[in-house]
Motif scaffolding. Structure first.
Motif, short mmCIF file in Angstrom:
data_model
loop_
_atom_site.label_atom_id
_atom_site.label_comp_id
_atom_site.label_asym_id
_atom_site.label_seq_id
_atom_site.Cartn_x
_atom_site.Cartn_y
_atom_site.Cartn_z
N ARG A 1 0.82 -1.21 0.00
CA ARG A 1 0.00 0.00 0.00
C ARG A 1 0.86 1.26 0.00
O ARG A 1 0.53 2.24 -0.67
CB ARG A 1 -0.93 -0.01 1.21
CG ARG A 1 -2.05 -1.01 1.06
CD ARG A 1 -2.93 -1.02 2.27
NE ARG A 1 -4.05 -1.93 2.08
CZ ARG A 1 -4.77 -2.43 3.05
NH1 ARG A 1 -4.50 -2.11 4.31
NH2 ARG A 1 -5.77 -3.24 2.79
N MET A 2 1.94 1.24 0.74
CA MET A 2 2.81 2.41 0.77
C MET A 2 3.50 2.62 -0.57
O MET A 2 3.64 3.75 -1.03
CB MET A 2 3.84 2.29 1.89
CG MET A 2 3.20 2.42 3.26
SD MET A 2 4.40 2.60 4.58
CE MET A 2 4.65 4.37 4.53
N GLU A 3 3.92 1.55 -1.21
CA GLU A 3 4.63 1.65 -2.48
C GLU A 3 3.74 2.14 -3.61
O GLU A 3 4.24 2.54 -4.66
CB GLU A 3 5.28 0.31 -2.83
CG GLU A 3 6.45 -0.01 -1.92
CD GLU A 3 6.98 -1.42 -2.04
OE1 GLU A 3 6.27 -2.31 -2.59
OE2 GLU A 3 8.10 -1.65 -1.56
N GLN A 4 2.44 2.15 -3.41
CA GLN A 4 1.50 2.66 -4.42
C GLN A 4 1.34 4.17 -4.33
O GLN A 4 0.63 4.77 -5.12
CB GLN A 4 0.12 2.00 -4.24
CG GLN A 4 0.13 0.53 -4.53
CD GLN A 4 -1.18 -0.14 -4.16
OE1 GLN A 4 -1.97 0.38 -3.37
NE2 GLN A 4 -1.41 -1.31 -4.73
N ARG A 5 2.02 4.79 -3.38
CA ARG A 5 1.88 6.23 -3.14
C ARG A 5 3.17 6.97 -3.46
O ARG A 5 4.23 6.39 -3.47
CB ARG A 5 1.51 6.46 -1.66
CG ARG A 5 0.13 5.95 -1.32
CD ARG A 5 -0.06 5.84 0.20
NE ARG A 5 -1.45 5.70 0.57
CZ ARG A 5 -2.15 4.57 0.45
NH1 ARG A 5 -1.60 3.49 -0.04
NH2 ARG A 5 -3.42 4.54 0.82
N ASP A 6 3.01 8.28 -3.65
CA ASP A 6 4.21 9.13 -3.75
C ASP A 6 4.67 9.43 -2.33
O ASP A 6 4.05 8.99 -1.35
CB ASP A 6 3.91 10.40 -4.54
CG ASP A 6 2.88 11.32 -3.89
OD1 ASP A 6 2.42 11.05 -2.75
OD2 ASP A 6 2.52 12.32 -4.53
N ALA A 7 5.77 10.15 -2.21
CA ALA A 7 6.36 10.41 -0.88
C ALA A 7 5.37 11.09 0.05
O ALA A 7 5.25 10.71 1.22
CB ALA A 7 7.63 11.26 -1.03
N GLU A 8 4.63 12.06 -0.44
CA GLU A 8 3.65 12.75 0.40
C GLU A 8 2.56 11.78 0.88
O GLU A 8 2.16 11.80 2.04
CB GLU A 8 3.03 13.92 -0.36
CG GLU A 8 2.16 14.80 0.50
CD GLU A 8 1.71 16.05 -0.23
OE1 GLU A 8 0.71 16.65 0.23
OE2 GLU A 8 2.33 16.44 -1.23
#
Length: 95
Positions: free
Chosen positions: A39-46
Motif C-alpha cells: 500500500r505504501m509503495e502505491q503512493r508518492d512520498a507525500e
C-alpha cells in the motif's frame, strides 16, 4: 535515491525487515507487513508520509496490527515516530 525509496528504506530497516526476516514472526504479522509495504509503495512520498500518520492515529485495523506487533515483540511505527517526524517533515517533502 528517490524520496519514496528513502522513506521505504527507513521503514524497512527499522520496522518491516526485522519482522519479515524473523522465523518467530507469525504468518499473519508477515502478511500484514507485506500488505502495508504494498500500500505504501502505491503512493508518492507525500502519500507515504500521510499513510504513516494515519497508521499512528489509529484506525481499527492499524490499532489491531500495532498490538499484534507489540505482542510478538517487534518495533512498531509509534516507536520510530520521533526519528520519522524529524526526518520526513514538510521541508524534506519540498526539497
Amino acid at each position: 535515491m528517490t524520496k519514496e525509496e528513502e522513506l521505504m528504506h527507513f521503514l524497512q530497516d527499522r520496522v518491516f525487515d526485522p519482522i519479515l526476516d524473523s522465523p518467530e514472526a507469525s504468518k499473519g504479522l508477515k502478511s500484514g507487513v507485506r500488505l502495508t509495504m504494498m500500500r505504501m509503495e502505491q503512493r508518492d512520498a507525500e502519500g507515504m508520509v500521510a499513510y504513516y500518520w494515519s497508521a499512528i492515529t489509529g484506525t481499527e485495523n492499524s490499532t489491531r496490527f500495532a498490538h499484534q506487533m507489540r505482542a510478538e515483540g517487534f518495533t512498531r511505527f509509534e516507536e520510530v515516530l520521533d526519528e520519522f517526524r524529524d526526518r520526513f517533515n514538510s521541508r524534506w517533502l519540498r526539497s
